[in-house]
Design a protein around this motif. Structure first.
Motif, PDB file in Angstrom:
ATOM      1  N   THR A 392       0.199   5.858   3.411  1.00  0.00           N
ATOM      2  CA  THR A 392      -0.856   5.989   4.419  1.00  0.00           C
ATOM      3  C   THR A 392      -1.588   7.312   4.277  1.00  0.00           C
ATOM      4  O   THR A 392      -2.819   7.375   4.355  1.00  0.00           O
ATOM      5  N   ALA A 393      -0.846   8.391   4.057  1.00  0.00           N
ATOM      6  CA  ALA A 393      -1.481   9.701   3.887  1.00  0.00           C
ATOM      7  C   ALA A 393      -2.424   9.688   2.696  1.00  0.00           C
ATOM      8  O   ALA A 393      -3.551  10.211   2.774  1.00  0.00           O
ATOM      9  N   THR A 394      -2.014   9.067   1.615  1.00  0.00           N
ATOM     10  CA  THR A 394      -2.863   9.026   0.426  1.00  0.00           C
ATOM     11  C   THR A 394      -4.066   8.113   0.638  1.00  0.00           C
ATOM     12  O   THR A 394      -5.177   8.414   0.183  1.00  0.00           O
ATOM     13  N   ALA A 395      -3.867   7.020   1.339  1.00  0.00           N
ATOM     14  CA  ALA A 395      -4.986   6.115   1.613  1.00  0.00           C
ATOM     15  C   ALA A 395      -6.079   6.826   2.409  1.00  0.00           C
ATOM     16  O   ALA A 395      -7.272   6.691   2.113  1.00  0.00           O
ATOM     17  N   VAL A 396      -5.685   7.596   3.424  1.00  0.00           N
ATOM     18  CA  VAL A 396      -6.669   8.322   4.215  1.00  0.00           C
ATOM     19  C   VAL A 396      -7.380   9.366   3.360  1.00  0.00           C
ATOM     20  O   VAL A 396      -8.607   9.537   3.439  1.00  0.00           O
ATOM     21  N   ALA A 397      -6.630  10.064   2.519  1.00  0.00           N
ATOM     22  CA  ALA A 397      -7.238  11.073   1.648  1.00  0.00           C
ATOM     23  C   ALA A 397      -8.208  10.441   0.659  1.00  0.00           C
ATOM     24  O   ALA A 397      -9.259  11.018   0.339  1.00  0.00           O
ATOM     25  N   LYS A 398      -7.896   9.264   0.180  1.00  0.00           N
ATOM     26  CA  LYS A 398      -8.797   8.577  -0.749  1.00  0.00           C
ATOM     27  C   LYS A 398     -10.071   8.105  -0.044  1.00  0.00           C
ATOM     28  O   LYS A 398     -11.167   8.105  -0.627  1.00  0.00           O
ATOM     29  N   ILE A 399      -9.935   7.700   1.210  1.00  0.00           N
ATOM     30  CA  ILE A 399     -11.140   7.343   1.973  1.00  0.00           C
ATOM     31  C   ILE A 399     -12.025   8.569   2.159  1.00  0.00           C
ATOM     32  O   ILE A 399     -13.260   8.479   2.177  1.00  0.00           O
ATOM     33  N   ALA A 400     -11.389   9.732   2.257  1.00  0.00           N
ATOM     34  CA  ALA A 400     -12.150  10.976   2.402  1.00  0.00           C
ATOM     35  C   ALA A 400     -12.790  11.428   1.097  1.00  0.00           C
ATOM     36  O   ALA A 400     -13.690  12.278   1.114  1.00  0.00           O
ATOM     37  N   ASN A 401     -12.370  10.869  -0.029  1.00  0.00           N
ATOM     38  CA  ASN A 401     -12.821  11.344  -1.338  1.00  0.00           C
ATOM     39  C   ASN A 401     -14.345  11.406  -1.471  1.00  0.00           C
ATOM     40  O   ASN A 401     -14.893  12.457  -1.823  1.00  0.00           O
TER      41      ASN A 401
END
Length: 461
Positions: A392-401
């Motif tokens: 989940t943490a990585t998914a949110v960071a990728k959306i922020a990319n």
């Protein structure tokens, strides 16, 4: 270990942190000046809860081995004990064993035959829960009463020992003491106290030398030698070109203390209100008047850490002058747009994760207290996402990319290009930890919460 009382004890403190390095010549000079014991701290909570929570050292093995090799050879050649406290950074059992393994390797390579004691300080949550039921566990401000589930949630818990377990190991014949979590001062005070030096000067000297050369005119030049006697103590730098002054020595009582005149240890409180600091010459300082008040109840402080979630980090750099002129608006927009896109994309509300956006070069350190005015020249944007699981943490960071790369301010009619320093832009930091214990345990004996194992010295054919 011979426990004969003496007139004075000389404690050599080579550095404030095992693995930080020190000039070998300063240790040689300490031996020439008649050092009776070498004490060195190997741990700290300064770098946060990860090292306790994960039971990992912050220092590299090679650096610890380099320092230990010098100190073990010095202790062996001089026939004096070596005391290492808070092994492996946090003092967990694994940290003690890690340092002990390094020591064993060095002993084999250098053909040394020193008797090694391991003092384990890790605590069992179930046993502590029993102590809690008995009313023997008390909170320290600002925490409140401890709950049993908090103990169970910790990945590792250590008790912070005083000098008594170290003294017991020395009296049992240990030449090298590898202690788990210990107060920074206990490792330096133990030998003087064992040899009959008064508690006031012993604890005060230990406090001043806990960080090695920090109390000198050049902390990078090596450690110090403290000579403790019945009337006080004297501090001398081990580098002949370096000095101690009354101000430098007295100032160290301000370091990591709530009260500059008092410092609590497991068995009592150091009181330096009446201490007098006198320059003996341009390099040495004499301190007299330190007192120690024995407590009615001996206590052991607990440190514990638990996993709070998982983190993924992304970093971008802004040089666009228009964005920098409106950097706070840009940051606010980043939070708003990211929250909206996360909910649209993966249906996650913002109470299921946390975003920390830090603007390095603008206000990342001081926040609203930063006195700087005008737009910054460049800003590094660190996005830290925390969530209950790594995915989940990585998914949110990728959306922020794409936002970290192209987000404009509200008044811009084009997409700017910001700069990622690495590919991939997201770095998974793994589990994040927090300290959750700031409590003390009333003890029946000073050593009951610690376990000591003494190994016979190795023999080399």
């Amino acid at each position: 270990m011979d426990n004969e009382r003496v007139d004075q004890v000389k404690v050599l403190a080579p550095t404030g942190m095992l693995g930080a390095g020190f000039p070998e010549a300063t240790v040689e000079r300490g031996l020439a000046l008649g050092a009776d014991v070498i004490s060195v701290d190997a741990g700290s909570t300064d770098s946060g809860p990860y090292y306790l929570g994960a039971s990992r050292p912050k220092t590299t093995r090679a650096a610890v081995a380099r320092d230990l090799r010098v100190l073990l050879k010095a202790a062996a050649s001089a026939g004096i004990p070596l005391i290492v406290g808070s092994c492996g950074t946090s003092g967990t059992d694994a940290g003690v064993d890690w340092v002990a393994e390094i020591v064993a390797g060095i002993q084999a390579e250098e053909k040394l035959s020193l008797r090694v004691a391991r003092i384990y300080s890790e605590q069992d949550a179930g046993t502590l829960a029993e102590r809690l039921d008995e009313g023997r566990v008390h909170p320290l401000p600002p925490l409140g009463e401890l709950r049993p589930e908090t103990l169970e949630s910790c990945t590792h818990i250590v008790g912070v020992m005083g000098h008594e377990p170290i003294v017991a190991a020395l009296e049992a014949g240990a030449q090298v003491v590898l202690a788990g979590r210990a107060t920074d001062t206990a490792i330096a005070a133990a030998y003087p106290l064992m040899k009959g030096m008064p508690a006031g000067p012993s604890w005060h000297a230990a406090k001043i030398i806990e960080c090695g050369g920090q109390c000198t005119s050049d902390p990078r030049a090596g450690g110090v030698l403290a000579t403790v006697d019945a009337g006080g103590f004297t501090i001398e730098p081990l580098d002949p070109a370096v000095s101690c002054t009354p101000i430098l020595v007295a100032a160290h009582m301000l370091y990591e203390t709530v009260n500059p005149y008092e410092m609590r240890e497991p068995d009592g409180t150091l009181d330096v209100r009446d201490a007098a600091y006198t320059a003996l010459d341009e390099r040495r300082v004499r301190v007299e008047g330190s007192r120690f008040h024995v407590a009615d109840q001996h206590t052991i402080k607990l440190e514990g850490a638990r996993v709070t979630g998982y983190e993924t980090m992304s970093f971008s750099a802004i040089r666009d002058p228009h964005i920098l002129e409106h950097i706070d608006e840009w940051a606010e927009l980043m939070h708003t747009v990211l929250r909206q896109r996360v909910e649209q994309t993966i249906g996650l509300s913002d109470d299921k994760y946390a975003v920390d956006l830090r603007l390095y070069g603008h206000n990342a350190i001081l926040g609203d207290l930063d006195p700087a005015s005008g737009p910054p020249r460049e800003v590094g944007v660190m996005l830290l996402v925390s969530a209950p699981d790594q995915a989940t943490a990585t998914a949110v960071a990728k959306i922020a990319n794409p936002l970290m790369l192209h987000l404009p301010t509200p008044d811009m009619d084009y997409l700017p290009s910001l700069a990622f320093p690495s590919s991939p832009a997201e770095t998974e930091r793994g589990p994040a930890y927090e300290f959750v214990l700031h409590h003390v345990v009333d003890t029946v004996t000073p050593t009951e919460m610690f376990r000591t194992e003494i190994e016979e010295p190795p023999h080399h054919g």
